[in-house]
Each structure stands twice: as C-alpha cells, then as structure tokens.
Design a protein around this motif. Structure first.
Motif, PDB file in Angstrom:
ATOM      1  N   MET A   1      27.919  -9.293 -11.864  1.00 37.45           N
ATOM      2  CA  MET A   1      27.353  -7.264 -11.869  1.00 37.45           C
ATOM      3  C   MET A   1      28.456  -6.005 -12.078  1.00 37.45           C
ATOM      4  N   LYS A   2      28.640  -6.129 -12.867  1.00 36.73           N
ATOM      5  CA  LYS A   2      29.728  -4.730 -12.052  1.00 36.73           C
ATOM      6  C   LYS A   2      29.380  -3.108 -12.757  1.00 36.73           C
ATOM      7  N   ILE A   3      29.238  -2.663 -12.024  1.00 39.69           N
ATOM      8  CA  ILE A   3      28.936  -1.614 -12.461  1.00 39.69           C
ATOM      9  C   ILE A   3      30.596  -0.091 -11.653  1.00 39.69           C
ATOM     10  N   LEU A   4      30.413   1.054 -12.375  1.00 39.97           N
ATOM     11  CA  LEU A   4      31.097   1.439 -13.227  1.00 39.97           C
ATOM     12  C   LEU A   4      30.388   3.662 -12.691  1.00 39.97           C
ATOM     13  N   ALA A   5      31.515   3.723 -11.153  1.00 42.95           N
ATOM     14  CA  ALA A   5      31.391   5.444 -10.560  1.00 42.95           C
ATOM     15  C   ALA A   5      32.378   6.414 -11.338  1.00 42.95           C
ATOM     16  N   VAL A   6      31.646   7.284 -12.417  1.00 45.11           N
ATOM     17  CA  VAL A   6      32.893   7.642 -13.502  1.00 45.11           C
ATOM     18  C   VAL A   6      32.522   9.768 -13.181  1.00 45.11           C
ATOM     19  N   CYS A   7      33.765  10.027 -12.770  1.00 48.12           N
ATOM     20  CA  CYS A   7      33.916  11.132 -12.579  1.00 48.12           C
ATOM     21  C   CYS A   7      35.692  11.917 -14.151  1.00 48.12           C
ATOM     22  N   GLY A   8      35.700  13.180 -13.753  1.00 49.38           N
ATOM     23  CA  GLY A   8      36.197  13.327 -14.763  1.00 49.38           C
ATOM     24  C   GLY A   8      37.925  13.078 -14.287  1.00 49.38           C
ATOM     25  N   PHE A   9      38.171  12.850 -12.996  1.00 47.44           N
ATOM     26  CA  PHE A   9      39.815  12.387 -12.741  1.00 47.44           C
ATOM     27  C   PHE A   9      39.638  10.937 -11.927  1.00 47.44           C
ATOM     28  N   GLY A  10      38.300  10.397 -12.076  1.00 49.40           N
ATOM     29  CA  GLY A  10      38.245   8.873 -10.731  1.00 49.40           C
ATOM     30  C   GLY A  10      38.876   8.692  -9.539  1.00 49.40           C
ATOM     31  N   VAL A  11      38.731  10.029  -8.731  1.00 54.34           N
ATOM     32  CA  VAL A  11      39.102   9.781  -7.214  1.00 54.34           C
ATOM     33  C   VAL A  11      38.394  10.730  -6.504  1.00 54.34           C
ATOM     34  N   GLY A  12      37.680  11.800  -6.707  1.00 56.18           N
ATOM     35  CA  GLY A  12      36.756  12.432  -6.720  1.00 56.18           C
ATOM     36  C   GLY A  12      35.910  12.549  -6.349  1.00 56.18           C
TER      37      GLY A  12
ATOM     38  N   ARG B   1      35.794   3.837 -20.783  1.00 54.01           N
ATOM     39  CA  ARG B   1      35.386   3.827 -21.618  1.00 54.01           C
ATOM     40  C   ARG B   1      35.640   2.184 -22.337  1.00 54.01           C
ATOM     41  N   GLY B   2      37.096   2.081 -22.402  1.00 52.78           N
ATOM     42  CA  GLY B   2      37.902   0.554 -22.099  1.00 52.78           C
ATOM     43  C   GLY B   2      37.263  -0.534 -21.427  1.00 52.78           C
ATOM     44  N   THR B   3      36.400   0.136 -19.681  1.00 57.90           N
ATOM     45  CA  THR B   3      36.810  -0.836 -19.010  1.00 57.90           C
ATOM     46  C   THR B   3      35.607  -1.534 -18.601  1.00 57.90           C
ATOM     47  N   ASP B   4      35.929  -3.019 -18.841  1.00 55.67           N
ATOM     48  CA  ASP B   4      34.759  -3.961 -19.412  1.00 55.67           C
ATOM     49  C   ASP B   4      33.376  -3.711 -17.798  1.00 55.67           C
ATOM     50  N   CYS B   5      32.255  -3.225 -18.309  1.00 56.31           N
ATOM     51  CA  CYS B   5      31.346  -3.216 -17.318  1.00 56.31           C
ATOM     52  C   CYS B   5      29.484  -3.638 -17.570  1.00 56.31           C
ATOM     53  N   ASP B   6      28.894  -3.700 -16.421  1.00 54.80           N
ATOM     54  CA  ASP B   6      27.411  -3.445 -17.154  1.00 54.80           C
ATOM     55  C   ASP B   6      26.641  -2.417 -17.358  1.00 54.80           C
ATOM     56  N   ALA B   7      27.442  -1.234 -16.486  1.00 55.65           N
ATOM     57  CA  ALA B   7      26.647  -0.313 -16.663  1.00 55.65           C
ATOM     58  C   ALA B   7      27.108   0.703 -16.072  1.00 55.65           C
ATOM     59  N   ILE B   8      27.478   2.318 -16.747  1.00 57.75           N
ATOM     60  CA  ILE B   8      27.458   3.124 -16.125  1.00 57.75           C
ATOM     61  C   ILE B   8      27.367   4.267 -15.472  1.00 57.75           C
ATOM     62  N   PHE B   9      27.233   4.812 -14.334  1.00 60.43           N
ATOM     63  CA  PHE B   9      26.863   5.576 -13.884  1.00 60.43           C
ATOM     64  C   PHE B   9      28.125   7.318 -13.111  1.00 60.43           C
ATOM     65  N   THR B  10      27.060   8.227 -13.685  1.00 59.35           N
ATOM     66  CA  THR B  10      28.640   9.490 -14.032  1.00 59.35           C
ATOM     67  C   THR B  10      27.266  10.833 -13.536  1.00 59.35           C
ATOM     68  N   SER B  11      27.813  11.974 -14.224  1.00 67.09           N
ATOM     69  CA  SER B  11      27.357  13.145 -14.249  1.00 67.09           C
ATOM     70  C   SER B  11      26.601  13.667 -15.291  1.00 67.09           C
ATOM     71  N   ALA B  12      25.716  14.541 -15.140  1.00 70.09           N
ATOM     72  CA  ALA B  12      24.772  14.729 -16.289  1.00 70.09           C
ATOM     73  C   ALA B  12      25.495  15.009 -17.247  1.00 70.09           C
TER      74      ALA B  12
END
Length: 92
Positions: free
Chosen positions: A1-12, A43-54
C-alpha cells in the motif's frame, strides 16, 4: 500500500504529516509506504490514498483517482489515527 502526505511545496508540513502517518500505521500494524510530495506531483502519482490539509483537500479531491483525506492537526496522533482508520474502513 502506498500513501501520500501532501502539502503545497512537498517539503515542510507534508514531512510532519508523513512522520505522523508512519507512526500511526506502525501502531496499527499496517504495512504501507508513506511518501511526502507537493500538490502538483500528487495528482500524477500512483498511490492508494492521499492525506493533506483541509484547504488542499478541496483542491485535490476532484482531480485525483484515489481517496483524499483531510487532516487538521498533523502532529495530533489521535486525529491522524482516526483519519487513517476511516481510510482503512473505506477500503474494505
């Protein structure tokens, strides 16, 4: 399973969320790879779910083929755990 944690710039903040997700998944005994990235790459990454801010949840939810889950407080492990469990229940 692959999960992404996402923010605006991807670093902080996505790195903080990634660490919280990894900790919660370990506690739950879930084997998953967690990566952090920026909103455009997500948007282009193959994953099972994305977790991010509201805020980013609204932007991402209509443009991704995977479920997107909002997390308000990235360091609140109880909240992160609740959102992860929602994802796991939705996956069943």
């Amino acid at each position: 399973m692959k999960i992404l944690a996402v923010c605006g710039f991807g670093v902080g903040s996505s790195m903080v969320l990634k660490m919280s997700l990894e900790r919660v998944l370990r506690e739950l005994g879930v084997d998953a790879e967690v990566d952090n990235t920026d909103i455009n790459s997500a948007r282009g990454t193959d994953c099972d779910a994305i977790f991010t801010s509201a805020e980013l949840h609204e932007e991402l939810k209509g443009t991704c083929n995977v479920p997107v889950y909002p997390v308000k407080k990235y360091m609140d492990l109880a909240e992160v755990k609740e959102v992860v469990q929602q994802f796991l229940n939705d996956k069943k």
